[in-house]
Design an enzyme around this catalytic site. Structure first.
Site, PDB file in Angstrom:
ATOM      1  N   SER A 107      58.811  29.374  34.332  1.00 59.36           N
ATOM      2  CA  SER A 107      59.339  30.478  33.536  1.00 59.36           C
ATOM      3  C   SER A 107      58.946  30.453  32.064  1.00 59.36           C
ATOM      4  O   SER A 107      58.989  31.477  31.410  1.00 59.36           O
ATOM      5  CB  SER A 107      60.863  30.512  33.659  1.00 59.36           C
ATOM      6  N   HIS A 142      61.371  33.333  40.271  1.00 59.87           N
ATOM      7  CA  HIS A 142      60.682  34.267  39.371  1.00 59.87           C
ATOM      8  C   HIS A 142      59.544  34.998  40.088  1.00 59.87           C
ATOM      9  O   HIS A 142      58.562  35.386  39.456  1.00 59.87           O
ATOM     10  CB  HIS A 142      60.123  33.534  38.152  1.00 59.87           C
ATOM     11  N   LYS A 168      67.777  37.765  39.778  1.00 59.12           N
ATOM     12  CA  LYS A 168      66.696  38.196  38.883  1.00 59.12           C
ATOM     13  C   LYS A 168      66.184  39.567  39.341  1.00 59.12           C
ATOM     14  O   LYS A 168      66.849  40.565  39.107  1.00 59.12           O
ATOM     15  CB  LYS A 168      65.606  37.121  38.829  1.00 59.12           C
TER      16      LYS A 168
HETATM   17  C1  LIG Z   1      66.765  31.318  37.558  1.00 61.56           C
HETATM   18  C2  LIG Z   1      66.332  30.183  38.371  1.00 61.56           C
HETATM   19  C3  LIG Z   1      67.226  29.478  39.180  1.00 61.56           C
HETATM   20  C4  LIG Z   1      68.711  29.733  39.151  1.00 61.56           C
HETATM   21  O1  LIG Z   1      69.044  30.881  39.860  1.00 61.56           O
HETATM   22  P1  LIG Z   1      70.572  31.337  39.902  1.00 61.56           P
HETATM   23  O2  LIG Z   1      70.676  32.144  41.131  1.00 61.56           O
HETATM   24  O3  LIG Z   1      70.835  32.090  38.644  1.00 61.56           O
HETATM   25  O4  LIG Z   1      71.395  30.090  39.976  1.00 61.56           O
HETATM   26  C5  LIG Z   1      66.735  28.471  39.988  1.00 61.56           C
HETATM   27  N1  LIG Z   1      65.418  28.171  40.005  1.00 61.56           N
HETATM   28  C6  LIG Z   1      64.534  28.812  39.226  1.00 61.56           C
HETATM   29  C7  LIG Z   1      63.090  28.442  39.293  1.00 61.56           C
HETATM   30  C8  LIG Z   1      64.955  29.836  38.384  1.00 61.56           C
HETATM   31  O5  LIG Z   1      64.077  30.458  37.605  1.00 61.56           O
END
Ligand SMILES: *Cc1c(COP(=O)(O)O)cnc(C)c1O
Length: 394
Positions: free
Chosen positions: A181, A209, A240
Site C-alpha cells: 500500500s 488493495h 476498501k
Molecule cells: C487494509 C488491509 C487489511 C485490513 O483490512 P480490514 O478489513 O480493514 O481489517 C489487511 N491487509 C491488507 C494488505 C490491507 O491493506
C-alpha cells in the site's frame, strides 16, 4: 487512583516530539469522491474507495433493505446462532467471484489474517513472509508456532534462499500482500507461483488493495498475473473497494476453509458480520460483474493521472495501481505540499518516516472509478501549481 498517568503522558509527549502524532480529520458526511470536511468541500484523493462504491446509492438501498429483511445484528458468533442464509450466500458469491473452492467470512481482513496461520501451521512448519507485508499478516504470523523466514521485498532470489533454508519443514507457506500500500507495487505472483510449485510450498496472497478492481475483470492480482488457479489461499477485505464498510474473508482450498471454521479463533470468538454489510457486499460483487465499465474506469482514470503527473514533471513510481506515490523526498516539503493541496480543496496525505524510509517522503494519491476526467485533470493542475510554488518542479 490512576498512578500510571505520568508514564503515559511521557510516552505521548515522546510521540509528539518525534513528529509522529496522528491526527484524525473529520469528514462531515458519507465517504465519496467529493467530501465535506471541517474546512469545506474537498475532492478526495486519499481513500480506498477504488470503485466509487462506498456509500453508492444502490449499495445504501441494499443495506437498508437488509435491515428490514434480516435485522441489525445477530448477537452471536457464527456457529452458535449467528449464521443466516445471506452469510452462506456471500461466502458462495465470493467463491464464484474468485473461482475458489470455498470462503469463510470474518469481521475484518485483520481478523482473517489473525486467524489463519496458527490454525494451519504448527512448530514443524515454516512461514515465509515478504518484509513489507501488512501489520495484520505480521501479527497473524506471530501467533503461530511455525519457524519464521523473511525475504527482502519482492526479491525472488531471497525468497528462493528462504525456501532452500526451510526445506526440512513439513509444510512451507509463503505469504505476500498482493499490492503493497505504500508503493502501489504488485507482488510478482507469476514468479512467486513458480517458486512455490518448484518447492511444493503453499501460497497465501492478501489482496485487500486489489480485490474488485485489479485484473481485467477485477479478480485481483492473481488475475493480473494469470495465476488464479495457483494461489492456494486469498485473504481480503470488504472495507476498501467492496463497499467500504467492514468485513473480510479467507478464500481458497476447501480443506483449509473447513479447518478455519473448526479452529480459527477470530471466527469462533467474535461476532458474525452484520446483515446490512453482508447483503451490500453481495450487491457490490454483482455490480462489478454487471457493470464492467467500473473496473475499466478505475484503470483508465489511473492511467490518465499517472500519465498527466509524469508529463507535468513529477517523480511517479511506475506501475498500474490506483495508488500513485508522488515522490518528494524531503519530509518537511512533503507535509507543506500536502497542506497546500488540502487548502486548495484536494484531499491528499503525505507519508514520511517511519511509515516510509527517511528521505523518501511522498504524497500518496489514490484514484477512484468515481472520479470524472475533469476532477482528475483538476487535481493534476493543482498538484502542478503547488509544486511550482514550492520550487519542486520547473
Ligand atoms: C487494509 C488491509 C487489511 C485490513 O483490512 P480490514 O478489513 O480493514 O481489517 C489487511 N491487509 C491488507 C494488505 C490491507 O491493506
Amino acid at each position: 487512583m490512576f498512578s500510571e498517568r505520568e508514564r503515559f503522558v511521557e510516552e505521548l509527549q515522546q510521540i509528539e516530539d518525534a513528529g509522529l502524532w496522528k491526527n484524525e480529520r473529520q469528514i462531515l458526511g458519507p465517504q465519496g469522491v467529493v467530501i465535506n470536511t471541517v474546512d469545506g468541500e474537498a475532492l478526495n484523493f486519499c481513500s480506498n474507495n477504488y470503485l466509487g462504491l462506498s456509500s453508492h446509492p444502490e449499495i445504501l438501498e441494499t443495506a437498508k433493505s437488509a435491515l428490514d429483511s434480516h435485522g441489525f445484528g445477530l448477537s452471536s458468533v457464527r456457529f452458535i446462532c449467528g449464521t443466516q442464509d445471506i452469510h452462506k450466500q456471500l461466502e458462495d458469491r465470493v467463491s464464484s467471484f474468485l473461482s475458489t473452492e470455498d470462503t469463510i467470512l470474518y469481521t475484518s481482513c485483520f481478523d482473517a489474517n489473525g486467524g489463519l496461520f496458527e490454525t494451519i501451521l504448527g512448530p514443524e512448519d515454516a512461514v515465509i513472509s515478504d518484509e513489507l507485508n501488512h501489520a495484520s499478516i505480521i501479527d497473524g504470523v506471530r501467533l503461530c508456532k511455525a519457524r519464521r523466514f523473511r525475504y527482502s521485498h519482492s526479491d525472488m532470489s531471497d525468497l528462493q534462499r528462504c525456501l532452500a533454508e526451510s526445506r526440512d519443514a513439513r509444510t512451507r507457506l509463503v505469504v505476500t500482500d498482493g499490492v503493497f500500500s505504500m508503493h502501489g507495487d504488485l507482488a510478482p505472483l507469476d514468479e512467486i507461483c513458480s517458486l512455490c510449485d518448484e518447492h511444493r510450498a503453499l501460497l497465501v496472497v492478501d489482496d485487500s488493495h486489489a480485490t474488485g478492481f485489479i485484473g481485467k475483470t477485477g479478480r485481483g492480482t492473481p488475475e493480473h498475473f494469470g495465476v488464479q488457479d495457483r494461489v492456494d489461499i486469498i485473504t481480503s477485505t470488504f472495507g476498501k473497494a467492496l463497499g467500504g464498510a467492514s468485513g473480510g474473508f479467507t478464500s481458497g482450498r476447501k480443506e483449509v476453509i473447513s479447518l478455519l471454521r473448526q479452529r480459527s479463533r477470530p471466527y469462533l470468538f467474535s461476532n458474525t458480520v452484520a446483515p446490512a454489510i453482508v447483503m451490500a457486499a453481495i450487491r457490490v460483487l454483482d455490480l462489478i460483474d454487471a457493470e464492467p465499465q467500473r473496473v475499466e474506469r478505475s484503470q483508465s482514470n489511473t492511467l490518465r493521472f499517472r500519465q498527466g503527473m509524469t508529463e507535468a514533471g513529477f517523480d511517479i513510481t511506475p506501475g498500474v495501481h490506483p495508488i500513485v506515490p508522488i515522490m518528494i523526498g524531503d519530509e518537511r516539503q512533503t507535509m507543506e505540499m500536502a497542506e497546500k493541496m488540502n487548502q486548495k480543496g484536494i484531499f491528499v496525505v503525505g507519508f514520511s518516516y517511519p511509515v516510509v524510509p527517511r528521505g523518501e517522503a511522498r504524497i500518496r494519491a489514490q484514484i477512484s472509478a468515481g472520479h470524472d476526467l475533469d476532477q482528475i485533470d483538476h487535481a493534476i493542475a493543482v498538484f502542478t501549481d503547488v509544486a511550482k510554488e514550492l520550487g519542486l518542479i520547473g
